[in-house]
Design a protein around this motif. Sequence first.
Motif, PDB file in Angstrom:
ATOM      1  N   TRP A  32      41.850  41.874  32.750  1.00  0.00           N
ATOM      2  CA  TRP A  32      41.969  40.714  33.640  1.00  0.00           C
ATOM      3  C   TRP A  32      41.809  41.126  35.098  1.00  0.00           C
ATOM      4  O   TRP A  32      41.166  40.430  35.879  1.00  0.00           O
ATOM      5  CB  TRP A  32      43.305  40.028  33.453  1.00  0.00           C
ATOM      6  CG  TRP A  32      43.505  39.379  32.117  1.00  0.00           C
ATOM      7  CD1 TRP A  32      42.558  39.063  31.187  1.00  0.00           C
ATOM      8  CD2 TRP A  32      44.747  38.983  31.553  1.00  0.00           C
ATOM      9  NE1 TRP A  32      43.140  38.498  30.092  1.00  0.00           N
ATOM     10  CE2 TRP A  32      44.487  38.434  30.284  1.00  0.00           C
ATOM     11  CE3 TRP A  32      46.064  39.045  31.990  1.00  0.00           C
ATOM     12  CZ2 TRP A  32      45.484  37.938  29.467  1.00  0.00           C
ATOM     13  CZ3 TRP A  32      47.061  38.553  31.168  1.00  0.00           C
ATOM     14  CH2 TRP A  32      46.770  38.003  29.919  1.00  0.00           C
ATOM     15  N   VAL A  33      42.416  42.240  35.462  1.00  0.00           N
ATOM     16  CA  VAL A  33      42.343  42.705  36.849  1.00  0.00           C
ATOM     17  C   VAL A  33      40.897  43.068  37.214  1.00  0.00           C
ATOM     18  O   VAL A  33      40.417  42.712  38.298  1.00  0.00           O
ATOM     19  CB  VAL A  33      43.290  43.903  37.092  1.00  0.00           C
ATOM     20  CG1 VAL A  33      43.022  44.578  38.416  1.00  0.00           C
ATOM     21  CG2 VAL A  33      44.742  43.451  36.993  1.00  0.00           C
ATOM     22  N   LEU A  34      40.211  43.759  36.332  1.00  0.00           N
ATOM     23  CA  LEU A  34      38.821  44.125  36.619  1.00  0.00           C
ATOM     24  C   LEU A  34      37.926  42.896  36.707  1.00  0.00           C
ATOM     25  O   LEU A  34      37.022  42.837  37.558  1.00  0.00           O
ATOM     26  CB  LEU A  34      38.311  45.108  35.564  1.00  0.00           C
ATOM     27  CG  LEU A  34      38.965  46.496  35.606  1.00  0.00           C
ATOM     28  CD1 LEU A  34      38.502  47.337  34.422  1.00  0.00           C
ATOM     29  CD2 LEU A  34      38.688  47.204  36.913  1.00  0.00           C
ATOM     30  N   ILE A  35      38.168  41.911  35.861  1.00  0.00           N
ATOM     31  CA  ILE A  35      37.409  40.662  35.949  1.00  0.00           C
ATOM     32  C   ILE A  35      37.694  39.974  37.277  1.00  0.00           C
ATOM     33  O   ILE A  35      36.781  39.486  37.959  1.00  0.00           O
ATOM     34  CB  ILE A  35      37.738  39.735  34.765  1.00  0.00           C
ATOM     35  CG1 ILE A  35      37.179  40.326  33.472  1.00  0.00           C
ATOM     36  CG2 ILE A  35      37.190  38.328  34.997  1.00  0.00           C
ATOM     37  CD1 ILE A  35      37.693  39.650  32.217  1.00  0.00           C
ATOM     38  N   TYR A  36      38.961  39.936  37.665  1.00  0.00           N
ATOM     39  CA  TYR A  36      39.342  39.335  38.945  1.00  0.00           C
ATOM     40  C   TYR A  36      38.627  40.039  40.111  1.00  0.00           C
ATOM     41  O   TYR A  36      38.117  39.383  41.022  1.00  0.00           O
ATOM     42  CB  TYR A  36      40.857  39.396  39.128  1.00  0.00           C
ATOM     43  CG  TYR A  36      41.301  39.015  40.516  1.00  0.00           C
ATOM     44  CD1 TYR A  36      41.338  37.687  40.915  1.00  0.00           C
ATOM     45  CD2 TYR A  36      41.651  39.989  41.440  1.00  0.00           C
ATOM     46  CE1 TYR A  36      41.725  37.340  42.197  1.00  0.00           C
ATOM     47  CE2 TYR A  36      42.044  39.653  42.723  1.00  0.00           C
ATOM     48  CZ  TYR A  36      42.084  38.322  43.098  1.00  0.00           C
ATOM     49  OH  TYR A  36      42.458  37.986  44.362  1.00  0.00           O
TER      50      TYR A  36
END
Length: 91
Positions: free
Chosen positions: A67-71
């Motif tokens: 999720w963090v990398l997508i964000y």
Amino acid sequence: MDDRDKILTQLAEERWRVSLALTLAMMFIYFGFILLVAFNKSLMGSLIIPGLSWGILLGALVIISAWVLIYLYVRWTNNYYDRKIEDIVKD
């Protein structure tokens, strides 16, 4: 090749580098987790607190890291890439 084409080519290369870096980061995190599961079962099964093992905690962190990398990618795209494209289209 005019200036617009050069800028678009550079922008496409930069997008590719960002995408590749984030993909490699996710692969490192995921395969690191899988290797721990495969080769260090005793660590992954050991409890941190009653009801929570290292395996469960690290598995959840793998999901959160995705999720963090997508964000990060969406934020970079919205704040940098899309603005550059808009600037090119305006010219």
